[in-house]
Design a protein around this motif. Structure first.
Motif, PDB file in Angstrom:
ATOM      1  N   THR A 175       0.894  -1.021   0.038  1.00 32.02           N
ATOM      2  CA  THR A 175       0.037  -0.074   0.137  1.00 32.02           C
ATOM      3  C   THR A 175       0.823   1.534  -0.139  1.00 32.02           C
ATOM      4  O   THR A 175       0.330   2.666  -0.358  1.00 32.02           O
ATOM      5  CB  THR A 175      -0.885   0.019   1.046  1.00 32.02           C
ATOM      6  OG1 THR A 175      -0.124  -0.049   2.400  1.00 32.02           O
ATOM      7  CG2 THR A 175      -1.773  -1.340   1.233  1.00 32.02           C
TER       8      THR A 175
ATOM      9  N   SER B 148      -9.865   1.157  -2.131  1.00 30.29           N
ATOM     10  CA  SER B 148     -10.778   1.041  -0.749  1.00 30.29           C
ATOM     11  C   SER B 148     -12.172   1.059  -1.340  1.00 30.29           C
ATOM     12  O   SER B 148     -12.418   1.716  -2.297  1.00 30.29           O
ATOM     13  CB  SER B 148     -10.018   1.798   0.023  1.00 30.29           C
ATOM     14  OG  SER B 148     -10.280   3.329  -0.433  1.00 30.29           O
TER      15      SER B 148
ATOM     16  N   LEU C 104      -8.528  -1.968   2.893  1.00 27.15           N
ATOM     17  CA  LEU C 104      -6.913  -2.146   2.860  1.00 27.15           C
ATOM     18  C   LEU C 104      -6.184  -1.855   4.247  1.00 27.15           C
ATOM     19  O   LEU C 104      -6.846  -1.038   5.073  1.00 27.15           O
ATOM     20  CB  LEU C 104      -6.476  -1.201   1.978  1.00 27.15           C
ATOM     21  CG  LEU C 104      -6.616  -1.378   0.587  1.00 27.15           C
ATOM     22  CD1 LEU C 104      -6.265  -0.418  -0.524  1.00 27.15           C
ATOM     23  CD2 LEU C 104      -6.059  -2.808  -0.129  1.00 27.15           C
TER      24      LEU C 104
ATOM     25  N   ALA D  63      -5.586   2.764   3.971  1.00 27.40           N
ATOM     26  CA  ALA D  63      -4.991   3.184   2.511  1.00 27.40           C
ATOM     27  C   ALA D  63      -6.016   3.178   1.547  1.00 27.40           C
ATOM     28  O   ALA D  63      -6.816   2.331   1.546  1.00 27.40           O
ATOM     29  CB  ALA D  63      -3.861   2.360   2.317  1.00 27.40           C
TER      30      ALA D  63
ATOM     31  N   GLY E 177      -3.972   0.069  -3.136  1.00 23.09           N
ATOM     32  CA  GLY E 177      -2.902  -1.112  -2.849  1.00 23.09           C
ATOM     33  C   GLY E 177      -2.729  -1.858  -4.182  1.00 23.09           C
ATOM     34  O   GLY E 177      -3.363  -1.702  -4.960  1.00 23.09           O
TER      35      GLY E 177
END
Length: 367
Positions: free
Chosen positions: A302, A322, A355, A359, A362
């Motif tokens: 990430t 995400s 994530l 984050a 990723g």
């Protein structure tokens, strides 16, 4: 722009697929990205057009700082501002991309954050969440007097053609599939076959045959290998009858119970999405476990700098976004934009998953 109208409902969206993202990723810089939420149910044309103008003005300043011809690149954007009919026909979100060679407008099936960005690559992460398609599902509204099939996501729904499936019991009867003496009918493997000689059971047998023909027709229409889950909207006894045909592989074990005959598309979506959401969340949880396992071995990352290097080296197998936009953390940033574009250009797949550490972006690496 695709526009589908059924039963008084108009779905105004443009398809956003991984191929769409690849085309946008190939735009030569500088690239303008203007994204914003829009109003579908009660179009606020003044608000939306003024917001779009404000975003264009911000982009103009960024282009001028780069020494680019802001007037030429943004001319299509400013032309849209005064097009009242354009703003009256919006979905949940709008994306506008432009460079010196042209522009692209996408009306989106879900809201996106307000973004005015000029960079070496377009801001694609909000569209990854749409193009991944993991929120896509079908709704089969089934009643004796009405059969309807819908393609839906969390935020959008539009009606599809039924193909060979009968639109009602009456249509099946008119087509000659029900006669005073029900005769042997050829049917796909796994479909119940019925014989009858009148009497009290004839209506029940005819209903089973009707459901059988609906199942076979819907399977042919969406494809036997279609990955999207199918939500049944109908009375409780229709679910086991459909399951017994073994024609609809992705039919969910829970249904939207009740008579769906008089429900409009929006009402169907509001009631069907909670059923589909359970399946979506289960699949995302499974993917999150896979990502966590890779995180421990270095094959899931990430960190922005690591992502950038991996994309430049064509090591990204799957770009992972995400489910929701990240809080104000400074990401996604221009490095993330370049990462997404570079990964798409080297054949990366896309997915949506929670994530680590919140984050926004990723990747699962090939090696």
């Amino acid at each position: 722009m695709p526009e589908t109208q059924r039963a008084g409902f108009t779905d105004i969206v443009d398809p956003v697929t991984i191929e769409t993202l690849k085309e946008l990723a190939a735009l030569t810089p500088p690239v303008v990205s203007l994204l914003m939420p829009t109003s579908r149910e009660v179009p606020d044309t003044d608000h939306d057009s003024l917001l779009f103008r404000s975003l264009a003005d911000e982009a103009a300043g960024q282009l001028q700082e780069r020494g680019a011809d802001a007037d030429a690149i943004l001319a299509p954007a400013y032309e849209l501002v005064d097009q009242v009919m354009f703003w009256r026909n919006q979905a949940e979100g709008l994306a506008f991309y432009a460079n010196a060679e042209g522009y692209r407008i996408l009306r989106l099936p879900r809201a996106v954050p307000r973004i005015s960005q000029v960079g070496d690559a377009p801001r694609l992460l909000p569209l990854v969440r749409i193009a991944a398609g993991d929120e896509a599902f079908y709704v089969l509204a089934l009643a004796q007097n009405s059969v309807r099939l819908f393609d839906a996501t969390r935020d959008s729904i539009h009606q599809l053609e039924l193909g060979s499936a009968p639109a009602s019991m009456e249509e099946m009867e008119r087509a000659g599939t029900r006669e005073p003496h029900l005769q042997h009918q050829h049917a796909p493997r796994g479909t119940a076959l019925f014989h009858g000689h009148g009497g009290a059971d004839t209506a029940g047998l005819a209903l089973e045959k009707f459901i059988s023909e609906v199942a076979a027709g819907i399977r042919d229409q969406i494809g036997a290998d279609a990955p999207q889950p199918l939500v049944l909207a109908g009375v409780a006894e229709h679910l086991p009858a459909l399951q017994a045909t073994r024609q609809l592989r992705t039919l969910l074990p829970e249904s939207m119970q009740g008579n769906s005959e008089h429900l409009g598309p929006r009402e169907l979506l509001e009631r069907a999405w909670p059923v589909a959401r359970t399946y979506v969340e289960q699949r995302r949880a499974e993917f999150a476990e896979r990502f966590s396992a890779g995180f421990g071995t270095g094959l899931a990352v990430t960190d922005s700098a690591v992502l950038s290097r991996a994309a430049a080296e064509a090591r990204v197998g799957t770009i992972v976004a995400s489910p929701e936009p990240a809080p104000d953390t400074g990401r996604p940033n221009e490095d993330d934009d370049r990462t997404v574009a570079a990964a798409l250009s080297t054949g990366a797949d896309i997915a949506v998953s929670e994530l680590p550490d919140g984050a926004p972006l990723g990747a699962l690496l090939r090696y």
